[in-house]
Design a protein around this motif. Sequence first.
Motif, short mmCIF file in Angstrom:
data_model
loop_
_atom_site.label_atom_id
_atom_site.label_comp_id
_atom_site.label_asym_id
_atom_site.label_seq_id
_atom_site.Cartn_x
_atom_site.Cartn_y
_atom_site.Cartn_z
N ASP A 242 -3.15 5.78 -18.46
CA ASP A 242 -1.90 6.29 -18.27
C ASP A 242 -1.41 5.59 -17.35
N ALA A 243 0.37 5.34 -17.71
CA ALA A 243 0.97 4.17 -16.32
C ALA A 243 1.73 5.41 -16.39
N VAL A 244 2.02 5.25 -15.06
CA VAL A 244 2.57 5.96 -14.19
C VAL A 244 4.60 5.41 -13.93
N PRO A 245 5.14 6.16 -14.49
CA PRO A 245 6.97 6.15 -14.20
C PRO A 245 7.04 5.47 -13.03
N SER A 246 8.02 4.65 -12.83
CA SER A 246 8.37 3.91 -11.31
C SER A 246 9.65 5.22 -10.93
N ARG A 247 10.14 6.30 -11.13
CA ARG A 247 11.20 7.31 -10.52
C ARG A 247 10.68 9.14 -11.12
N VAL A 248 10.57 9.87 -10.72
CA VAL A 248 10.00 11.37 -11.29
C VAL A 248 11.52 11.76 -11.11
N ASP A 249 12.42 11.67 -11.88
CA ASP A 249 14.28 12.19 -11.87
C ASP A 249 13.63 13.23 -12.97
N SER A 250 14.15 14.03 -12.24
CA SER A 250 14.40 15.65 -13.39
C SER A 250 15.67 15.58 -13.92
N PRO A 251 15.74 15.92 -15.32
CA PRO A 251 16.97 16.57 -15.82
C PRO A 251 18.11 17.44 -14.33
N LYS A 252 19.27 17.37 -15.50
CA LYS A 252 19.93 17.94 -13.68
C LYS A 252 20.43 19.46 -15.30
N LYS A 253 19.59 20.54 -14.31
CA LYS A 253 20.02 21.28 -13.96
C LYS A 253 21.43 22.01 -14.68
N PRO A 254 22.19 22.98 -14.58
CA PRO A 254 23.19 23.43 -15.86
C PRO A 254 23.94 24.24 -14.09
N SER A 255 25.11 23.66 -13.87
CA SER A 255 25.86 24.45 -12.31
C SER A 255 25.35 25.44 -12.40
N VAL A 256 25.18 26.70 -11.53
CA VAL A 256 25.15 28.15 -11.99
C VAL A 256 26.42 28.61 -10.89
N ALA B 107 0.82 -1.15 -0.20
CA ALA B 107 0.40 -0.20 0.33
C ALA B 107 0.90 1.70 0.06
N VAL B 108 2.08 1.43 1.02
CA VAL B 108 3.08 2.63 0.92
C VAL B 108 3.01 2.80 -0.58
N ARG B 109 4.10 1.50 -1.09
CA ARG B 109 4.62 1.67 -2.72
C ARG B 109 3.54 1.91 -3.38
N GLU B 110 2.28 1.34 -3.97
CA GLU B 110 1.56 2.55 -4.68
C GLU B 110 1.04 3.93 -3.74
N LEU B 111 0.95 4.41 -2.73
CA LEU B 111 0.89 6.03 -2.66
C LEU B 111 2.16 6.51 -3.70
N GLY B 112 3.60 6.24 -2.99
CA GLY B 112 4.07 6.39 -4.06
C GLY B 112 4.14 6.47 -5.63
N THR B 113 2.90 5.70 -6.49
CA THR B 113 2.90 5.76 -7.95
C THR B 113 2.00 7.28 -7.76
N ALA B 114 1.43 6.80 -6.42
CA ALA B 114 0.01 8.54 -6.16
C ALA B 114 0.89 9.59 -6.59
N ARG B 115 1.63 9.24 -5.77
CA ARG B 115 2.79 10.42 -5.54
C ARG B 115 2.92 11.27 -6.50
N ARG B 116 3.90 10.47 -7.63
CA ARG B 116 4.22 10.77 -8.87
C ARG B 116 3.71 10.50 -9.57
N ALA B 117 2.27 10.02 -9.78
CA ALA B 117 0.89 10.85 -10.92
C ALA B 117 -0.07 11.67 -10.48
N GLU B 118 1.06 12.74 -9.08
CA GLU B 118 0.14 13.91 -8.91
C GLU B 118 1.25 14.69 -9.65
N LYS B 119 2.10 14.65 -9.31
CA LYS B 119 3.32 15.49 -9.44
C LYS B 119 3.62 15.57 -11.50
#
Length: 696
Positions: free
Chosen positions: A407-421, A387-399
Amino acid sequence: MTEITIDQGTESKPTVPHFRVSPLVLGPLGAEQLQDPALAVLELVKNAWDADATRVAILVNRKISSGRIAVIDNGHGMTRSEFESRWLVIGASHKREKDKSELERPLIGEKGLGRLSSFALGKSVTLRSSRRSQPGFIAEVDWEEMRVAPSLEEYPVKIDSSRPRIGTRVCIQELRVEWNDTYTEFLMSHAQFLASLPGERFRVSLRVDGKLRAMEDPLSTGSRLAEADMRVWIEADGTPKVQSCIVKGADKTNVVFRKMKSSELDRRLAGSNLHFQFFLRNEAARSLSQILPLNEVAAVLEKYQGIRVYRDGINVPPYGLNGDDWAGLEKQRTSTGGPTLVPGNSQLIGEFHVARKNQTHLIVTAGRSGFSDQAAVSSMANYVRWAVRELGTARRAEKLRIDSPNDAVPSRVDSPKKPSVQNPERIARLTMAQISNSQTVQRDPDLKKEVEAASLAVTEVLDRSEQTLRLYAQLASTGIAATSFAHELRAEFDVVSEGIEELDRGRGRPDQDLVNLLKEAWKRIRSFAALFRVIPVKLRRQRSLIGTIDLRNSIETIAGLAPPEKVKTEIDLPEIRLRLVPAELDSILLNLVSNAIKAVGESERREAGRIRISFQAKKEDLEVRVADNGCGISPKVAKVMFEPLEGNFSEGTGMGLSISRYIAERYGGDVSIASTPTQGYLTEMVVTLKGVVQSP
């Protein structure tokens, strides 16, 4: 052969051999109830629940001789005959054949041993009770006198008539254990989660030495602050079904949830249900300027975190109480990594509801230590983790703004790395300098004067902001260290408390082994106290020149927090002079050494740990290394470990490494993981601070 006795020449009736119960049997039975004094008091509160009480008052008085505890309820009470036929019969319970109380409440008690909590708590007990509109009675039991009686049957219980009163009052005198604040907090946390039944009125109040301790409603508090709410029902074939799932106000009930492994399905849990709420620990803490303000969510989680189990709406300890992670949610969270958005036990408040009628295999042990079938508990844990893993699925879906069930929900929500500033504060300072030195400004005296004043104002603001942020980082490090090592010292305080009691009971010269034990415990306590002489002392928050001797003193103080009987520490410090803010270096070392001690504690080498702290000058730059032979760092954890709130250890805050990196960056440096640790160590953290090494 039948035994015949003669009395003054008159033949008596033959007697039949029978068992007699020694009062000494109450010792182990009572000790079973005294796993914790707060649990013993809770047994009396449970009796009030079974008596259909709506109000219970607990009064703890430590000021009178040896202490006293009274538990007063407004339940239906007892008659004198009920007291004699029920309360006085050890091990018997009239509740065993019943499921409900007189007013249809589910009963908690069923073993008939709860009354022994009064024996465990104090040396004597006074009980007053009566049924409504019926004569009352008062009974007194002196447990110490009962101990020396030939048998329980031969101890005369004192019972007298008294005025009718509503409910029951149990007063325990001469406490066997000195009541402290830890017991108070423990009792409050248990009492608040005694029952989870909609519509039931059951209010518990607690006064300690006349001071009222506020009892809160965890469910209403949680509902107000929770970011996500999820309910799961277990179908007849053991399949879990998400009934509702709300994340940040958005309904995610219809997203595509992953199926639970067929090998983990358990038909015996059909009809059970789970309900838990997810809390995001102060998101503002990602900005260090917000790390100290009051965090209401963190305070709620500190009190209530955990997944509790209820049978027929009645709490079954110890599951979920005091943050007990019986389902292994923190381990699951660590192994999945931050980008999955799967929460851990420290971010959840939840309930797992089962029924005595449906789950007949879930039998509560007499010692109040959970269910007797541990395999069944493991099966329950599988459902909680799913259940807690699937809460993670719901949180990814919201994000990711996924609403369609197609629509399938990806297993991760990694963001592309931003160029260093560059550091924005540095950019602001450089920009002001460029404006001040521009030809346009230099040609106009009035404009030059205005720009210089503006530049001075901007610099003052930036300096104040920098000082505030650095102070926050240092103070946060102190709090992290205190949290990390508090549990280490519980055993030491227990040793001192028990040792003092032993010395108080003893006569003549104290046992040398006891004295040595007390000395070691006190040494550990003093080493912890020494931490607060290092950071955040005001003088150490000013940039200054420090030498080898001062450095070694602070390093040894921090390293001394590792239990010497379990962890060997090594310090490699050459002759060196540094110009920096001492408290900032202390903060870095506190966080890294804290992680090293935790890593050792969670490894197979917890009794043979090693930590190495080394300093090395590289021209004007300083390199600090902290190595340990603990549990190591998995590749998944390494990817997220520097993210705020994504710590590797369940008892930590998840801010240590991000704070260390923040401080290092202020010196143009960084914190990283060594690709090849020093030989003999499994993990080594490397800190670089630029421009801090001074020439001899």
